[in-house]
Every structure is written in C-alpha cells, then in structure tokens.
Design a protein around this motif. Structure first.
Motif, short mmCIF file in Angstrom:
data_model
loop_
_atom_site.label_atom_id
_atom_site.label_comp_id
_atom_site.label_asym_id
_atom_site.label_seq_id
_atom_site.Cartn_x
_atom_site.Cartn_y
_atom_site.Cartn_z
N PHE A 130 56.11 44.83 42.58
CA PHE A 130 55.66 46.11 42.04
C PHE A 130 56.78 46.78 41.24
CE2 PHE A 130 51.92 46.43 44.97
CZ PHE A 130 51.00 46.81 44.02
N ARG A 131 58.01 46.66 41.70
CA ARG A 131 59.15 47.27 41.00
C ARG A 131 59.55 46.48 39.76
NH1 ARG A 131 61.24 47.27 46.26
NH2 ARG A 131 62.70 45.61 45.67
N SER A 132 59.40 45.17 39.80
CA SER A 132 60.01 44.33 38.78
C SER A 132 59.06 43.77 37.75
CB SER A 132 60.74 43.15 39.47
OG SER A 132 61.66 43.61 40.44
N TYR A 133 57.78 43.70 38.07
CA TYR A 133 56.81 43.10 37.16
C TYR A 133 55.58 43.99 37.01
CZ TYR A 133 59.58 38.84 37.54
OH TYR A 133 60.61 37.94 37.50
N LYS A 134 54.73 43.67 36.05
CA LYS A 134 53.54 44.47 35.78
C LYS A 134 52.40 44.08 36.72
CE LYS A 134 50.24 45.68 32.13
NZ LYS A 134 49.81 45.42 30.74
N PHE A 135 51.88 45.08 37.42
CA PHE A 135 50.70 44.89 38.26
C PHE A 135 49.47 44.82 37.36
CE2 PHE A 135 47.15 47.13 40.42
CZ PHE A 135 46.87 46.18 41.39
N VAL A 136 48.66 43.77 37.49
CA VAL A 136 47.52 43.61 36.58
C VAL A 136 46.17 43.59 37.30
CG1 VAL A 136 48.86 42.43 34.79
CG2 VAL A 136 47.78 41.09 36.63
N GLY A 137 46.16 43.56 38.61
CA GLY A 137 44.86 43.56 39.28
C GLY A 137 44.95 43.09 40.71
N ARG A 138 43.78 42.73 41.23
CA ARG A 138 43.69 42.32 42.63
C ARG A 138 42.88 41.04 42.74
NH1 ARG A 138 42.40 48.56 44.01
NH2 ARG A 138 44.56 49.24 44.27
N LEU A 139 43.19 40.28 43.77
CA LEU A 139 42.52 39.01 44.01
C LEU A 139 41.44 39.22 45.07
CD1 LEU A 139 42.38 35.91 43.62
CD2 LEU A 139 44.10 35.73 45.45
N VAL A 140 40.22 38.90 44.73
CA VAL A 140 39.12 39.02 45.67
C VAL A 140 39.22 37.90 46.69
CG1 VAL A 140 36.61 38.96 45.95
CG2 VAL A 140 37.63 40.12 43.98
N GLY A 141 39.21 38.26 47.96
CA GLY A 141 39.33 37.25 49.01
C GLY A 141 39.79 37.85 50.31
N ARG A 142 40.89 37.34 50.83
CA ARG A 142 41.35 37.75 52.15
C ARG A 142 41.75 39.22 52.22
NH1 ARG A 142 43.08 34.51 56.22
NH2 ARG A 142 43.29 32.75 54.76
N TYR A 143 42.40 39.73 51.16
CA TYR A 143 42.99 41.06 51.24
C TYR A 143 42.23 42.15 50.48
CZ TYR A 143 46.76 38.40 53.28
OH TYR A 143 47.48 37.58 54.09
N TYR A 144 41.36 41.75 49.55
CA TYR A 144 40.54 42.72 48.83
C TYR A 144 39.11 42.19 48.73
CZ TYR A 144 44.78 45.19 47.55
OH TYR A 144 45.95 45.90 47.60
N ASP A 145 38.14 43.10 48.92
CA ASP A 145 36.75 42.68 48.83
C ASP A 145 36.28 42.66 47.38
OD1 ASP A 145 36.12 45.31 48.04
OD2 ASP A 145 35.47 45.91 50.04
N SER A 146 35.01 42.38 47.16
CA SER A 146 34.47 42.22 45.81
C SER A 146 34.48 43.51 45.01
CB SER A 146 33.04 41.68 45.87
OG SER A 146 32.21 42.57 46.61
N GLN A 147 34.72 44.64 45.67
CA GLN A 147 34.83 45.93 44.98
C GLN A 147 36.29 46.34 44.78
OE1 GLN A 147 31.95 47.39 43.86
NE2 GLN A 147 31.07 45.48 44.68
N GLY A 148 37.21 45.50 45.22
CA GLY A 148 38.63 45.83 45.07
C GLY A 148 39.17 46.71 46.17
#
Length: 239
Positions: free
Chosen positions: A122-140
């Motif tokens: 988060f500090r060093s690179y650009k955050f571009v989104g989320r991966l649907v699966g174990r840690y985020y659901d289909s709605q993010g």
C-alpha cells in the motif's frame, strides 16, 4: 427573447460540464476499486509486454510494474505476479501448493508479518482493486477470512509487544559468531543463562530459548539453564 435562450444554453452547458466531471470521477473511483477474478489476475503475470504486472496479497491487488526487473518474467519475485500468494511471503515456499492465499496453520506473528507485507505494498505501489475469493466477496466486501486474519495479526502484534516488554526487564546477552572461532555469549553485568521465552508458543507455535544476563542473587530462579561446558559463575560461554 434572445436573453432567455442564452441563459438556457449557459445553464445547459454548465449542467453538462458537471455531468462530465461526475462521470469522470465515478470512472476513476470504479477503476481504483476494480474487482478481479482469479483468471483475470493471472493474465497480469509479467509475461505480456503490453500489460501491467499485478500481484495480490490478502485479496488486495497492486500494480508492481515499476518493479518489472523483480516481478517480470525471469525476475526473482515473478512467482508473486498474477496471483495472490499471501502465504509464501512468510513461508518461503515459492512452488506448487506454497503459492496460495490460505493462511491456515500460521502463527499470529506470521499472519502479522503477512499484514505487514500488505501494508508495504500500500505504501510502495499503486492499489488497483480487489480479488474476489477468499478475502473479498463478489461485491468487494471483506469476508470473514480477512477479518479473521486481521484480528489474528492484531493479537500477534500485542503478544510481540508484551514479550518485548518482558524481555526488556532482563537484559539479553552479548553474542558473536565467526566461522573460525564459533559462537560466544557474554554479559557485561551478570552471568549468561538460557531461559525459555514464555510467550513463544502463543507467538509461533514453537518453544525457544534466549540468552539473558542474571545477577548472582537471581541464579537460583527456576528455569535458568547453564550453558553446556560453561562454569556456573562464568561471564563468557562458548556456544
């Protein structure tokens, strides 16, 4: 009659400008919150020159293209590209089943370390989104697994701080090692003893000991171990 028309045109233009700005804002917002499937993320694995290089950790996806020499094809960290391999950040297993986002069986300090790696990205690179699966659901939205991992990491941080405070009360030994002479521990004040770390099982799931310096009137405490081959009141011990 000309003035109302002019006023209407001006108002319409102003309204259109606001609409364009709003659409631009929404597009920008949505692009920064893009939801990836596992299959989509796999396309950004550093093998396509025209595509950015992305990696996931705890379901957060980052653009690491600026580190192409490391994350691109042939780079030392290419195994992280195009996937979420959260576990590998602490396990060191970069092949097969090791390249997984599952953290089952990791200690609280290891999970804390994974969260620390995510914070680094988060500090060093650009955050571009989320991966649907174990840690985020289909709605993010965060899943129970992400909340559980973050709670476990917080417990790990608390235990590490508590152990640090406990060990500060009993100073650690000085130590050095060389290939020719081997290892040595010593105390400027007091006598070296091996002592068990009381919180280590909770922290890592394993038992370990450290070298600490004790005054002579403390040497009768239970749990203190004299180094093998070292005199009871020696200030230096070979290890």
């Amino acid at each position: 009659m000309a003035f109302p028309a002019k006023k209407f045109i001006t108002s319409s233009f102003f309204g259109f400008t606001l609409l364009v700005a709003l659409v631009a804002f929404l597009l920008k917002f949505n692009s920064s919150q893009k939801l990836f499937t596992v299959e989509e993320l796999a396309l950004y694995n550093g093998t396509g020159d025209s595509l950015p290089i992305l990696l996931g950790i705890l379901g957060s996806v980052f653009d690491v293209t600026k580190g192409k020499s490391h994350y691109g094809a042939g780079g030392g960290y290419n195994h992280f590209a195009g996937r979420d391999a959260s576990r590998a950040f602490v396990s060191g297993n970069f092949t097969g089943d090791g390249l997984t986002d599952a953290l089952r069986g990791l200690s609280s300090t290891e999970v804390h370390s994974v969260v620390g790696w995510r914070d680094f990205y988060f500090r060093s690179y650009k955050f571009v989104g989320r991966l649907v699966g174990r840690y985020y659901d289909s709605q993010g939205n965060p899943t129970k697994y992400l909340k559980g991992a973050e709670a476990k990491a917080a417990r790990g941080a608390q235990l590490m701080e508590k152990q640090k405070e406990m060990e500060a009360k009993q100073p650690s030994c000085n130590s050095r090692w060389s290939q020719d002479d081997g290892g040595e521990v010593w105390c400027d004040n007091g006598f070296p003893r091996l002592v068990q770390r009381p919180l280590e099982i909770a922290l890592t799931g394993k038992m370990s000991k450290r070298c600490a310096c004790y005054n002579e009137d403390q040497l009768g405490q239970p749990g203190l171990e004299v180094y093998s081959g070292c005199d009871y009141l020696a200030k230096r011990c070979r290890v």
